[in-house]
Structure formats: structure tokens, C-alpha cells
Design a protein around this motif. Sequence first.
Motif, PDB file in Angstrom:
ATOM      1  N   ASN A 184       0.830  -1.213   0.000  1.00  0.00           N
ATOM      2  CA  ASN A 184       0.000   0.000   0.000  1.00  0.00           C
ATOM      3  C   ASN A 184       0.861   1.259   0.000  1.00  0.00           C
ATOM      4  OD1 ASN A 184      -3.016  -0.547   0.184  1.00  0.00           O
ATOM      5  ND2 ASN A 184      -2.217  -2.002   1.676  1.00  0.00           N
ATOM      6  N   TYR A 185       2.002   1.187   0.699  1.00  0.00           N
ATOM      7  CA  TYR A 185       2.924   2.330   0.727  1.00  0.00           C
ATOM      8  C   TYR A 185       3.440   2.628  -0.688  1.00  0.00           C
ATOM      9  CZ  TYR A 185       7.376   4.794   1.284  1.00  0.00           C
ATOM     10  OH  TYR A 185       8.410   5.668   1.142  1.00  0.00           O
ATOM     11  N   TYR A 186       3.912   1.593  -1.386  1.00  0.00           N
ATOM     12  CA  TYR A 186       4.451   1.801  -2.728  1.00  0.00           C
ATOM     13  C   TYR A 186       3.350   2.179  -3.727  1.00  0.00           C
ATOM     14  CZ  TYR A 186       9.035   0.261  -1.246  1.00  0.00           C
ATOM     15  OH  TYR A 186      10.245   0.180  -0.619  1.00  0.00           O
ATOM     16  N   PHE A 187       2.132   1.694  -3.483  1.00  0.00           N
ATOM     17  CA  PHE A 187       1.005   2.094  -4.322  1.00  0.00           C
ATOM     18  C   PHE A 187       0.763   3.601  -4.193  1.00  0.00           C
ATOM     19  CE2 PHE A 187      -3.466   3.111  -4.909  1.00  0.00           C
ATOM     20  CZ  PHE A 187      -3.749   2.500  -6.119  1.00  0.00           C
ATOM     21  N   ASP A 188       0.814   4.103  -2.966  1.00  0.00           N
ATOM     22  CA  ASP A 188       0.606   5.534  -2.734  1.00  0.00           C
ATOM     23  C   ASP A 188       1.716   6.362  -3.374  1.00  0.00           C
ATOM     24  OD1 ASP A 188      -0.987   7.635  -1.308  1.00  0.00           O
ATOM     25  OD2 ASP A 188       0.949   7.994  -0.334  1.00  0.00           O
ATOM     26  N   LYS A 189       2.916   5.761  -3.493  1.00  0.00           N
ATOM     27  CA  LYS A 189       4.052   6.465  -4.109  1.00  0.00           C
ATOM     28  C   LYS A 189       4.122   6.206  -5.623  1.00  0.00           C
ATOM     29  CE  LYS A 189       5.140   7.820  -0.039  1.00  0.00           C
ATOM     30  NZ  LYS A 189       4.685   9.154   0.370  1.00  0.00           N
ATOM     31  N   TYR A 190       3.070   5.621  -6.194  1.00  0.00           N
ATOM     32  CA  TYR A 190       2.953   5.374  -7.637  1.00  0.00           C
ATOM     33  C   TYR A 190       3.903   4.295  -8.157  1.00  0.00           C
ATOM     34  CZ  TYR A 190       0.354   9.762  -7.473  1.00  0.00           C
ATOM     35  OH  TYR A 190      -0.548  10.734  -7.165  1.00  0.00           O
ATOM     36  N   ASN A 191       4.520   3.509  -7.271  1.00  0.00           N
ATOM     37  CA  ASN A 191       5.403   2.424  -7.723  1.00  0.00           C
ATOM     38  C   ASN A 191       4.582   1.127  -7.770  1.00  0.00           C
ATOM     39  OD1 ASN A 191       7.407   0.533  -8.193  1.00  0.00           O
ATOM     40  ND2 ASN A 191       8.900   1.552  -6.883  1.00  0.00           N
ATOM     41  N   LEU A 192       3.803   0.983  -8.832  1.00  0.00           N
ATOM     42  CA  LEU A 192       2.867  -0.140  -8.921  1.00  0.00           C
ATOM     43  C   LEU A 192       3.575  -1.482  -9.062  1.00  0.00           C
ATOM     44  CD1 LEU A 192       0.007   1.268 -11.169  1.00  0.00           C
ATOM     45  CD2 LEU A 192       0.335   1.443  -8.713  1.00  0.00           C
ATOM     46  N   LYS A 193       4.716  -1.494  -9.737  1.00  0.00           N
ATOM     47  CA  LYS A 193       5.442  -2.760  -9.929  1.00  0.00           C
ATOM     48  C   LYS A 193       5.877  -3.332  -8.581  1.00  0.00           C
ATOM     49  CE  LYS A 193       9.134  -4.881 -12.634  1.00  0.00           C
ATOM     50  NZ  LYS A 193      10.241  -4.666 -13.594  1.00  0.00           N
ATOM     51  N   LYS A 194       6.401  -2.466  -7.704  1.00  0.00           N
ATOM     52  CA  LYS A 194       6.847  -2.925  -6.393  1.00  0.00           C
ATOM     53  C   LYS A 194       5.653  -3.321  -5.530  1.00  0.00           C
ATOM     54  CE  LYS A 194      10.919  -2.165  -3.691  1.00  0.00           C
ATOM     55  NZ  LYS A 194      12.115  -1.337  -3.547  1.00  0.00           N
ATOM     56  N   ALA A 195       4.562  -2.566  -5.636  1.00  0.00           N
ATOM     57  CA  ALA A 195       3.342  -2.922  -4.900  1.00  0.00           C
ATOM     58  C   ALA A 195       2.866  -4.313  -5.310  1.00  0.00           C
ATOM     59  CB  ALA A 195       2.251  -1.888  -5.158  1.00  0.00           C
ATOM     60  N   CYS A 196       2.913  -4.587  -6.616  1.00  0.00           N
ATOM     61  CA  CYS A 196       2.531  -5.916  -7.128  1.00  0.00           C
ATOM     62  C   CYS A 196       3.389  -7.017  -6.508  1.00  0.00           C
ATOM     63  CB  CYS A 196       2.697  -5.964  -8.645  1.00  0.00           C
ATOM     64  SG  CYS A 196       1.227  -5.495  -9.546  1.00  0.00           S
ATOM     65  N   GLN A 197       4.691  -6.789  -6.431  1.00  0.00           N
ATOM     66  CA  GLN A 197       5.603  -7.801  -5.898  1.00  0.00           C
ATOM     67  C   GLN A 197       5.235  -8.177  -4.463  1.00  0.00           C
ATOM     68  OE1 GLN A 197       9.463  -6.026  -6.396  1.00  0.00           O
ATOM     69  NE2 GLN A 197       9.584  -6.487  -8.572  1.00  0.00           N
ATOM     70  N   TYR A 198       4.911  -7.187  -3.651  1.00  0.00           N
ATOM     71  CA  TYR A 198       4.559  -7.476  -2.254  1.00  0.00           C
ATOM     72  C   TYR A 198       3.219  -8.213  -2.144  1.00  0.00           C
ATOM     73  CZ  TYR A 198       8.444  -4.910  -0.184  1.00  0.00           C
ATOM     74  OH  TYR A 198       9.683  -4.523   0.226  1.00  0.00           O
ATOM     75  N   PHE A 199       2.231  -7.817  -2.941  1.00  0.00           N
ATOM     76  CA  PHE A 199       0.946  -8.521  -2.898  1.00  0.00           C
ATOM     77  C   PHE A 199       1.100  -9.960  -3.403  1.00  0.00           C
ATOM     78  CE2 PHE A 199      -1.329  -4.253  -3.032  1.00  0.00           C
ATOM     79  CZ  PHE A 199      -1.795  -4.361  -1.729  1.00  0.00           C
ATOM     80  N   LYS A 200       1.946 -10.161  -4.439  1.00  0.00           N
ATOM     81  CA  LYS A 200       2.164 -11.514  -4.978  1.00  0.00           C
ATOM     82  C   LYS A 200       2.767 -12.437  -3.920  1.00  0.00           C
ATOM     83  CE  LYS A 200       2.809 -10.419  -9.891  1.00  0.00           C
ATOM     84  NZ  LYS A 200       3.803 -10.309 -10.981  1.00  0.00           N
ATOM     85  N   LYS A 201       3.655 -11.899  -3.059  1.00  0.00           N
ATOM     86  CA  LYS A 201       4.262 -12.718  -2.000  1.00  0.00           C
ATOM     87  C   LYS A 201       3.187 -13.341  -1.112  1.00  0.00           C
ATOM     88  CE  LYS A 201       7.897 -11.283   0.288  1.00  0.00           C
ATOM     89  NZ  LYS A 201       8.809 -10.379   1.037  1.00  0.00           N
ATOM     90  N   ILE A 202       2.128 -12.579  -0.841  1.00  0.00           N
ATOM     91  CA  ILE A 202       1.048 -13.093   0.006  1.00  0.00           C
ATOM     92  C   ILE A 202       0.286 -14.205  -0.713  1.00  0.00           C
ATOM     93  CG2 ILE A 202      -1.058 -12.483   1.279  1.00  0.00           C
ATOM     94  CD1 ILE A 202       0.033  -9.603   1.440  1.00  0.00           C
ATOM     95  N   THR A 203       0.070 -14.048  -2.019  1.00  0.00           N
ATOM     96  CA  THR A 203      -0.739 -15.014  -2.761  1.00  0.00           C
ATOM     97  C   THR A 203      -0.049 -16.358  -2.959  1.00  0.00           C
ATOM     98  OG1 THR A 203       0.036 -14.239  -4.939  1.00  0.00           O
ATOM     99  CG2 THR A 203      -1.892 -13.143  -4.003  1.00  0.00           C
ATOM    100  N   THR A 204       1.253 -16.451  -2.683  1.00  0.00           N
ATOM    101  CA  THR A 204       1.947 -17.743  -2.822  1.00  0.00           C
ATOM    102  C   THR A 204       1.688 -18.665  -1.637  1.00  0.00           C
ATOM    103  OG1 THR A 204       3.960 -16.878  -1.783  1.00  0.00           O
ATOM    104  CG2 THR A 204       3.811 -16.707  -4.174  1.00  0.00           C
ATOM    105  N   LEU A 205       1.076 -18.141  -0.569  1.00  0.00           N
ATOM    106  CA  LEU A 205       0.845 -18.922   0.646  1.00  0.00           C
ATOM    107  C   LEU A 205      -0.475 -19.684   0.558  1.00  0.00           C
ATOM    108  CD1 LEU A 205       1.903 -16.165   3.213  1.00  0.00           C
ATOM    109  CD2 LEU A 205       3.303 -18.055   2.388  1.00  0.00           C
TER     110      LEU A 205
END
Length: 663
Positions: free
Chosen positions: A127-148
Motif C-alpha cells: 500500500n505504501y508503494y502504491f501511494d508512491k505510484y510504484n505499482l510494480k513494487k506494490a505488485c511484488q509485495y501482494f504476490k508474495k502473500i498469494t503464494t501462501l
Amino acid sequence: MNKPFACILLLVIIMLFVNCREKKENAVIFVKEEPVKEDAVKAWLHKAENYKKSDKYLMVFYNYYDQKIKAKKYLNAAEILDIACVYLADSYDFNDRFLAKVKEFDSKYREKVPALKTTFVDAYLANYYFDKYNLKKACQYFKKITTLEPYDYNSCYNIARAYYDLSYIYYIMGKQNLSLLANQKSFEYFTKINNPKGLAFVYSNYANIYTAIGDKKRAIENADKAIQAYKKIDNTYNVYIGLINKISIYEYLKDERERPLIDSVYQAFTESKDESKILKIKLFDFKIENLIHENKLSEAKKIIDDLKPIVEDIDSDDLTQEYKLTSALYEIKKNPNYSNFEDFKKALPTLISNQQYEKVNMVYGLLQKNAIQNKDYKDALNYESKKKIIADSIGNIITRIKTVELEKKYQTEKKVQQLKIKEQTITNKNTTIALLGATLIGILFISFAFNLIQKQKKLRLEKQNAQLYTKQLLEKTEEERKRIASDLHDSVSHELLSLKNSLEQKAEITNQKIDAIINDIRSISRNLHPVMFDKIGLKESINQMVERAESVNDFMVTAEIDYHSVLSSSDELQIYRIVQEALSNIIKYADAIAAKISITENENSIIIEIKDNGKGFNVEETLNSKSSFGLHNIIERSRAIGGHANITSNTNGTIITIEIKKA
């Protein structure tokens, strides 16, 4: 008890166990647990009203959290940090001190707590990187959760929410087919916990996706579904969020119902005395645009001034940008010669590179209005063309077709699943009859037991011989590959380099051709045999493979390797080839968002696991088909080094597990 009777009884027990297990798996649902009684401080921090109303909330949090860390009660510290992360992220509060606490926990204490108890770290940073417009990095963090994989209500909710957020980011980036896939995953996980609020989230994302591809009817239908779902659970805040989403849809589709809806929602909000700063900023931005359109500039100015301290207090890049855009609309309406657009123009390259297409569209719209007002129709036309490009990026025709196809496929799969559930119900009703039949089969089975044992002995011997032959064949193949790779790399490549040096004075085109030949030879060499494998070993070779896969395919792969070189070099090379084959299959066929490779060594064996969250497949059917060379390659290589490969797959993904017994 005589042996035949004992065997029959054992068979019946096994059948009952399998049947009960199938029932359980077909009715997977995580029920929300009763909340555990909390101590007074934690209970106070857990109450949302204390965060909203009290300035001392973070001070109390820091004291409590630091006490738990000092006492080495890391799980308790994680639980309280989780609560705070949710409140701050929802409020766009990304202050430096709290962010530092989150990153400190991530680096120092996270590994001391179970993975599914720490997903809040990835969610907050995303959410922090999303607010800073870094969508690629935001995606990486959300993807980490979906691997569980979830094991209870809360972990299932967190994974579902991560898929929802991932879907929204893909929507903004214009990847509507990926957005739809992630949203469908979110729907599946929210359904497992029967969470109405989560399902409302999903409807909102469906509304966004259909808006992007121009399906107005479905967009409005899903927006209304979300609003009704929020009303049912009496969630006023999200009802307003749903209405704001509907206004945005009307705005994007240029629907005449937009302005009346803004006025009615604004009036309802102001009369409710709601104190939510986020809602106020979003709704008042829309109202200001309405007033500017109606040329009520003094009223618009009053609201702009009222919003300014609220925007500054929240200090969100995303909300601040929207507020500045609205204020600029007011300025150009008031003063046709207004030209203070440098900040917006400077921000455009970053917004475009981060695929923040909605914001880009808003900036172009602002610049176009200014150009029209100044009768600069050339610039106005230029901005209209750029807006068209952005609109195509959000929902291009190819993506539209893919999205519709995916939706049809998903609806078909849902119907198939419903039919399977009905079939399972009928099967369960006939369990008694099936068990009686199984008993009779068991009696017949016992009569052939002796012959079967003899055949098994013979097959075991044949298997050992085949295993030895396969291992020798693979080793000889790798030796030959290594020899060819060495010849290509050390001989032919060096001769071409010498040729290049001797022709330095000749045409540049000759050098280019020679360079191409050298690169081709090096590529062939690397494919035949990983050149550095013997020097750097299995672990580093796999890490390099993972890095190449991520960089070339824009695909998230993680590797966790706990291995200490107990196998021979030739056996390690077979493991490398197995992982290489599995990863190649995932990228080609799985439609996965992420994958994970793990190698674990214990006292008696080495366990290799390759896991993805793709669409899955029918293992038995695929293995019996003509296009299963890759899977058979994995199985045979595993056998050759004394291992056993097990492949499981369903709609949640595929897991390949290989166990190698130590000598």
C-alpha cells in the motif's frame, strides 16, 4: 482374528477414511473463530474509534510494541503491529517513524513468527508503494502473500484481500485479463470464508474491469451489487466508497447520470456528519468539479479551502495529487491565462512509467481543458490523441477479447464445479452400497494376494534394472553435453575471436556478424551445460536460474535452499535439470502469478518442492497424453538418482515434490 477377515476389515476402514476425507475436502470452508480475550492495552488499540479520535494512539502503540519486542514475545508484537498496519494503511498514513518500525520488524523479527501471521508487512509495504505510484513494487509485495496457502479464517481473508488489491493494480495498469484472473481468485477465497464484505470488494473490481473494456451494463450491475452488499452488512463507510466508485464509472463512460449522483451523495454525506477524512476528500473533489462546471466558483473555492488542511494532515501522495488537479481546474476556469502546470508535466513521465494510467488521463484532461479555453486547438487535439492512447492502454481491444473469454471460461468452470458437488452428494448417499461392494471386491482381492506378491517382486527387480540403465543413460548424455559445450566455448569461440581481431581494419558489418556467431555459440554452450555449475554448485546455479526467469518473463519466483552438497555432482546436475524443466512448464502453461522453489535437507532425505499458484491441470490425463514429455522427464530423472516424484494439481495451483533418500 484370521488373516482374510483382518484384511477385509482393514479395507473397509480405509474406504471409510477416504470417503470421509473426500467429504471434508469438498466442503472446505474456514469459520471465523471467537475472538480471544485481550489485555486492556491491546483491546484499546484494537478499537477503530480510538485510532480515529485519539492523538495518543501511536504513542500507546509504540510503548506496547517495544515492550513485547524487548520481552522477545515476537508473536504478540506481530499481532499488535498487524492491527496498526491495517488502520494506518486504510487512512493513507505512511509516516516515516511507523514505516521504519515495519521495515525493522521485517528484517529482524519476521522469521521468528509463522509466515501467515506476518502477511500484514507485505500488505502495508504494498500500500505504501502504491501511494508512491510504484505499482510494480506494490505488485511484488501482494504476490508474495498469494503464494501462501491458508489454514484458518484470518489467513484465508488476507490472501483473498491480496488477490483483490492485486486485481485493482492490474486494472490501473491496463492489464484487464490479469485483473480478472486475480479477482476470480479473490472471489474463490472470500467464498471459502463466506465473507460478504470481501465479496462486495470483488464486485467493485468487476465494475472497474468492465468499465475499462467498455461493457457499461455489467459495470453498473456490479457497482450496484457492491453497494447493496455493503448495505446488507450495515457498512456505511464502504457504501460511500461504492457510490464513489459508481460516480467514477459514470465519469469514465461520460454518463449524464454522473452529476446528479454527485450532488445527492454529497448532500447525504454532509447531512450525516460523517468525520471520515478520506471520504470527505474524494466526495468533495467531485463536488468541486460539479460547481466549476456550473460556474459557481465562489462555492468551489470555499470547499477547496476547507479541504486544504485535511489533505495536508493526511499527507498522501495519491490524494494530494487528486486535490491539486481539482484545484487547478478551478484556477483555469477562474483565469484563462493560468499556466502553472509545471508540476503536473514533470510528474507525467513517472506516472506513465509506473503505469498510473488513470492519473495520466486526469492530467491530460486538465491540460486539454486549458488549451481549449485558450483556443489552442492544436494542443487540445494533441492531448486528445494522448488520452486515446491512455484509454487504449487501460482497456485495449485485445485485452477486451481476452477478458470476455476468461469470464466465459470461469462461468463454465463454476457450472462444472456445481455439477461435481451434486454428483458428490449422490455418491455420499450411496456410501453404504459402495462399502458393501468394496467388501466383496476385497474378498476377491485376497484370493489373488499371493500371486500379486510374486509379481511385485519381479517388477521391483525390473524397476531396479531400469533405474540403473536410466541413470547411466542420463549421465552419459550430460557428459556428452559437457564435452560439446567445452569444445564450443574453448575452441570455436576462441577461433572466431581471433578471426575478428585479424579483420579489424575491414568493414564494420563483418564484426557484427562475427559477434552474432560468438553470441549464438555461447548461448548453445550455456543450454547444453551450465558452464559454471561445477564451480558454483547447485544452490547458486538455481538462484541464477530464478533471476533469469524473473528478468526475462516479468514473473515472481522465490527460492529457499537448505542443502549442503551431500550428493554427487552428477546427481546435483539432475536436480538442476528437474527444477529447470518444472520452471519452464510453469512459465509456458500454468498462467501463474508466482512460483516457489524449495530444497530442504534432513537427516534421512532431501526434499525438493516446486510450487505455483496457476490454473492447474489433470495430472493423470496429462501423463497419459502425448504432450507430457516434460513431466515424464522430471519423473525419470528423479528415479535415476534414487528419488520419487509426486505431482499434485488443482485450480489453486500445482505442487511437484521429489524425495531423495540419502545413501
